[in-house]
Design an enzyme around this catalytic site. Structure first.
Site, PDB file in Angstrom:
ATOM      1  N   ASP A 283       0.843  -1.196   0.000  1.00  0.00           N
ATOM      2  CA  ASP A 283       0.000   0.000   0.000  1.00  0.00           C
ATOM      3  C   ASP A 283       0.876   1.243   0.000  1.00  0.00           C
ATOM      4  O   ASP A 283       1.772   1.389   0.837  1.00  0.00           O
ATOM      5  CB  ASP A 283      -0.901   0.011   1.234  1.00  0.00           C
ATOM      6  CG  ASP A 283      -1.728   1.288   1.321  1.00  0.00           C
ATOM      7  OD1 ASP A 283      -2.769   1.361   0.640  1.00  0.00           O
ATOM      8  OD2 ASP A 283      -1.324   2.210   2.061  1.00  0.00           O
TER       9      ASP A 283
ATOM     10  N   TYR B 146       2.606  10.073  -0.081  1.00  0.00           N
ATOM     11  CA  TYR B 146       3.646   9.509   0.772  1.00  0.00           C
ATOM     12  C   TYR B 146       5.035   9.802   0.210  1.00  0.00           C
ATOM     13  O   TYR B 146       6.022   9.778   0.960  1.00  0.00           O
ATOM     14  CB  TYR B 146       3.502   7.989   0.902  1.00  0.00           C
ATOM     15  CG  TYR B 146       2.233   7.487   1.529  1.00  0.00           C
ATOM     16  CD1 TYR B 146       1.323   8.340   2.154  1.00  0.00           C
ATOM     17  CD2 TYR B 146       1.929   6.131   1.497  1.00  0.00           C
ATOM     18  CE1 TYR B 146       0.160   7.857   2.709  1.00  0.00           C
ATOM     19  CE2 TYR B 146       0.768   5.632   2.059  1.00  0.00           C
ATOM     20  CZ  TYR B 146      -0.126   6.503   2.663  1.00  0.00           C
ATOM     21  OH  TYR B 146      -1.278   6.018   3.211  1.00  0.00           O
TER      22      TYR B 146
ATOM     23  N   LYS C 167      -2.827   5.868  -4.185  1.00  0.00           N
ATOM     24  CA  LYS C 167      -3.928   6.807  -3.955  1.00  0.00           C
ATOM     25  C   LYS C 167      -3.682   8.129  -4.672  1.00  0.00           C
ATOM     26  O   LYS C 167      -2.555   8.608  -4.727  1.00  0.00           O
ATOM     27  CB  LYS C 167      -4.083   7.080  -2.445  1.00  0.00           C
ATOM     28  CG  LYS C 167      -4.129   5.810  -1.603  1.00  0.00           C
ATOM     29  CD  LYS C 167      -4.177   6.116  -0.127  1.00  0.00           C
ATOM     30  CE  LYS C 167      -3.968   4.865   0.702  1.00  0.00           C
ATOM     31  NZ  LYS C 167      -2.567   4.405   0.692  1.00  0.00           N
TER      32      LYS C 167
ATOM     33  N   HIS D  51      -7.766   9.290  -2.045  1.00  0.00           N
ATOM     34  CA  HIS D  51      -7.120   9.277  -0.730  1.00  0.00           C
ATOM     35  C   HIS D  51      -8.024   9.856   0.362  1.00  0.00           C
ATOM     36  O   HIS D  51      -8.092   9.314   1.471  1.00  0.00           O
ATOM     37  CB  HIS D  51      -5.812  10.069  -0.813  1.00  0.00           C
ATOM     38  CG  HIS D  51      -4.831   9.708   0.249  1.00  0.00           C
ATOM     39  ND1 HIS D  51      -3.475   9.901   0.112  1.00  0.00           N
ATOM     40  CD2 HIS D  51      -4.984   9.166   1.487  1.00  0.00           C
ATOM     41  CE1 HIS D  51      -2.841   9.483   1.192  1.00  0.00           C
ATOM     42  NE2 HIS D  51      -3.738   9.047   2.045  1.00  0.00           N
TER      43      HIS D  51
END
Length: 329
Positions: A55, A60, A85, A116
């Site tokens: 994931d 990120y 996402k 997200h």
């Protein structure tokens, strides 16, 4: 190491795909060469240990590391389920978000692309948009439906409630395959879990182990409270494994993150909890007290019209609470 005795449970998705019950999260909060190297090595080790779900997210900043690790692992891409996402500033162009993720990952396709958060921002990411401002999350979902195909096998959502899912499902041609939310024993989402099961949407859990204790110190109780320690002692496992096992026994996917090889290996070796232990954990939000980690992430919080908000939305906007502050999840 041999990947024997690992959890091989998977959950069927509403489009015919299968989602491994345990995956590896890749949010790390840092983006340095050292931390990226540690993450790369952790992903490779996890894949060799039997993990088949990763994931990540554009926000990120770890997509390039994830793609590099997948290629270096020697594990066939077809055996790995990859989730990423799209960020709020690309809610008006999911096709562009998909291309950016594929470019960053250096891969030919993504298995599941999630929205997200339901709330969008301006294109430069500087300002949050209100719940009724365009692009709304329903408008974004309709655009996401258009990119499902060879390069994006499935789509889903993240941080959605019954309220926001109701709005999507009222107009959706494609039902989200998953909904990834904050979920742990102090925020168990019992009502949301029942709702998603009824709608054939698999719940994915973030912060199952209390990740976010740096924002909300009480989240550490998920690893330290006597309730979890006693159950862990009964099974000869860590308190972390107790929480992961509890979620998976409820039919909920988990994506714990760790750079520790030992923890990575133990997190995919779940135990079977008794009915009494499951009840204790299901009731922990009452006996220990409820906690929503998202309420404590100050970098994402602010005020709007005199109300506390998360990225411009109130908890009522998200569908987490009613007008009187009662939790709805």
């Amino acid at each position: 190491m041999s990947p024997s005795n690992v959890c091989t449970t998977s959950f069927p998705l509403n489009n015919g795909m299968k989602l491994p019950a345990v995956g590896l999260g890749t949010w790390q909060g840092l983006n340095s060469k050292t931390s990226n190297d540690e993450l790369r090595d952790s992903i490779i080790h996890a894949l060799h240990a039997g993990y088949r779900l990763l994931d990540t997210a554009q926000q990120y900043g770890t997509e390039p590391v994830v793609g590099e690790a997948i290629r270096a692992s020697g594990i066939p891409r077809s055996e790995i389920t990859l989730v990423t996402k799209l960020p709020g500033y690309l809610h008006d162009d999911p096709a562009e978000a998909l291309q950016r993720s594929l470019d960053a990952l250096g891969l030919e396709y993504i298995d599941i692309l999630l929205m997200h958060w339901p709330n969008a921002t301006t294109p430069d990411g500087s300002s949050p948009l209100g719940i009724d401002e365009s692009p709304t999350f329903v408008e974004t979902w309709k655009l996401m439906e258009k990119i499902v195909g060879p390069r994006c096998k499935a789509i889903g959502v993240s941080n959605f409630s019954q309220k926001t899912l109701d709005a999507v499902l009222a107009e959706a041609a494609i039902v989200p395959v998953v909904n990834q939310v904050e979920l742990h024993a102090l925020n168990p989402n019992h009502k949301l879990a029942a709702y998603c099961q009824e709608k054939d949407i698999v719940l994915m859990s973030w912060s199952t182990l209390g990740g976010g204790a740096e924002f909300a110190p009480r989240a550490g109780e998920i690893l330290t409270n006597p309730l979890f320690k006693n159950i862990a002692s009964n099974h000869g496992c860590s308190t972390g494994v107790v929480s992961l096992s509890w979620a998976v026994q409820r039919g909920i996917n988990v994506i714990p993150k760790s750079n520790s090889r030992t923890r990575v290996e133990e997190n995919i070796r779940l135990v079977t909890l008794t009915e009494a232990e499951m009840k204790e954990l299901n009731d922990a939000h009452r006996t220990i007290g409820p906690l929503r980690i998202a309420d404590h992430i100050q970098l994402m919080r602010g005020e709007k019209d005199g109300k506390s908000t998360l990225m411009g939305w109130t908890n009522q906007d998200f569908g987490w609470e009613d007008a009187d502050g009662n939790w709805l999840l």
